[in-house]
Design an enzyme around this catalytic site. Sequence first.
Site, PDB file in Angstrom:
ATOM      1  N   CYS A  45     -21.034  -0.952  42.420  1.00 23.16           N
ATOM      2  CA  CYS A  45     -20.174  -0.031  43.187  1.00 23.16           C
ATOM      3  C   CYS A  45     -20.898   0.724  44.301  1.00 23.16           C
ATOM      4  O   CYS A  45     -20.287   1.066  45.305  1.00 23.16           O
ATOM      5  CB  CYS A  45     -19.418   0.917  42.271  1.00 23.16           C
TER       6      CYS A  45
ATOM      7  N   CYS B 122     -16.800  -1.913  41.362  1.00 25.20           N
ATOM      8  CA  CYS B 122     -17.970  -2.292  40.580  1.00 25.20           C
ATOM      9  C   CYS B 122     -18.217  -3.794  40.566  1.00 25.20           C
ATOM     10  O   CYS B 122     -19.217  -4.258  40.000  1.00 25.20           O
ATOM     11  CB  CYS B 122     -17.822  -1.783  39.145  1.00 25.20           C
TER      12      CYS B 122
ATOM     13  N   LYS C 134     -17.400   3.754  28.294  1.00 24.75           N
ATOM     14  CA  LYS C 134     -17.386   4.524  29.531  1.00 24.75           C
ATOM     15  C   LYS C 134     -15.935   4.749  29.925  1.00 24.75           C
ATOM     16  O   LYS C 134     -15.166   3.801  30.067  1.00 24.75           O
ATOM     17  CB  LYS C 134     -18.128   3.760  30.625  1.00 24.75           C
TER      18      LYS C 134
ATOM     19  N   ARG D 135     -20.029  10.577  42.765  1.00 22.90           N
ATOM     20  CA  ARG D 135     -19.588   9.642  43.818  1.00 22.90           C
ATOM     21  C   ARG D 135     -20.026  10.104  45.197  1.00 22.90           C
ATOM     22  O   ARG D 135     -20.204   9.298  46.089  1.00 22.90           O
ATOM     23  CB  ARG D 135     -18.081   9.428  43.719  1.00 22.90           C
TER      24      ARG D 135
ATOM     25  N   ARG E 129     -10.684   2.880  38.854  1.00 28.59           N
ATOM     26  CA  ARG E 129     -11.467   2.048  37.928  1.00 28.59           C
ATOM     27  C   ARG E 129     -10.784   1.921  36.573  1.00 28.59           C
ATOM     28  O   ARG E 129     -11.407   1.572  35.588  1.00 28.59           O
ATOM     29  CB  ARG E 129     -12.866   2.642  37.775  1.00 28.59           C
TER      30      ARG E 129
ATOM     31  N   LYS F  71     -20.059   7.769  27.814  1.00 33.18           N
ATOM     32  CA  LYS F  71     -20.033   8.478  29.096  1.00 33.18           C
ATOM     33  C   LYS F  71     -18.601   8.824  29.450  1.00 33.18           C
ATOM     34  O   LYS F  71     -17.755   7.924  29.367  1.00 33.18           O
ATOM     35  CB  LYS F  71     -20.647   7.573  30.174  1.00 33.18           C
TER      36      LYS F  71
ATOM     37  N   SER G 251     -22.113  14.226  36.199  1.00 32.85           N
ATOM     38  CA  SER G 251     -22.196  15.139  37.339  1.00 32.85           C
ATOM     39  C   SER G 251     -21.185  16.282  37.275  1.00 32.85           C
ATOM     40  O   SER G 251     -21.511  17.423  37.593  1.00 32.85           O
ATOM     41  CB  SER G 251     -22.017  14.344  38.629  1.00 32.85           C
TER      42      SER G 251
ATOM     43  N   TYR H  78     -28.737  15.636  34.479  1.00 37.41           N
ATOM     44  CA  TYR H  78     -29.293  16.256  35.676  1.00 37.41           C
ATOM     45  C   TYR H  78     -29.966  17.583  35.331  1.00 37.41           C
ATOM     46  O   TYR H  78     -30.652  18.171  36.139  1.00 37.41           O
ATOM     47  CB  TYR H  78     -28.184  16.471  36.717  1.00 37.41           C
TER      48      TYR H  78
END
Length: 334
Positions: free
Chosen positions: A130, A138, A203, A213, A225, A256, A282, A321
């Site tokens: 992707c 993807c 996912k 993104r 998706r 996820k 994120s 992160y």
Amino acid sequence: MSTHPTDVGSYPTTRLRRLRMTETLRSMVRETRLDTSDFIYPLFVVPGKGVKKEVSSMPGVFQMSVDSVVRECADVQALGIPAVIFFGIPDHKDEVGSGAYDENGVVQQAIRAVKKDVPGLFLITDVCLCEYTSHGHCGIVKGDEIVNDASVELLAREALTHARAGADMVAPSDMFDGRVSAIRARLDQNGFPLIPIMSYAAKYASGFYGPFREAAESTPKFGDRRSHQMDPANTDEAMREVAQDVMEGADIVMVKPALPYLDVIHRVKQRFGMPTAAYNVSGEFAMVHAAARNGWIDYERVMMETLVSIKRAGADLILTYFAKDAAKVLKRQR
Ligand SMILES: [Zn+2]
């Protein structure tokens, strides 16, 4: 976990507060402990030199060129974080995501450079198309359909280029059927039988990916998706997805996002007993920062509580992160 009446004595003989009265005692009976070795730090690699551009919705997270990535990896290793996962943003995107399986693509270059300058850091690669396709999907698109089998072939090719560059583990994130066995076979046929696969096994099609993104420049130009990622309402289906990936040879399975799917992490760990990873995505990261910047929550406290909840649910590994900030907190606490 259900509590049976026999598990707990009655008040006043039993006072559960007794074990909470001092930090020393609380620490002695603590059930779940975070460790820096639980963390995998995501990195976004872009073309160029000297590039370090902050992602506006993700404070402290940058798009970096290979030279900047090498410096970042040295910092990550110095903090005691054992592993990073690379996402690549090519300078040129096309219909078939050629940059993903280019032997000299940005991720392949980053792997070679980091292996040389930061030996010992464990390098994982995200395997998907992707970030590399002009349409942002993807896989390969024919008409309105995202085609499964032809896309899987390209993912296997991508994984092999990562292994050849020196990646320690590959992590397919596409959610197409059959990708794990295709990648396993391709790696085995080419002399990489010991490179493990961490599959994004369950996912979900999630709104929490928004800031990513921007970071990965991978927003689909049309559609979404939902034809390959899972419906947020399903958990039995997650068991089928994970079972299939395990049968196909996945070594580590991932759920996820993490925080909105703690029940799924718990079920996966209980049912399969596999090394289980969770991606603290994120949006989960950005929400904590946004609220903390407004003074509405305590950043460090909510960060650590978030991470321990993911581990408590059953995750052995956390892609996050927060890894650098959390590692600093853990160091201070020692
Ligand atoms: Zn993807």
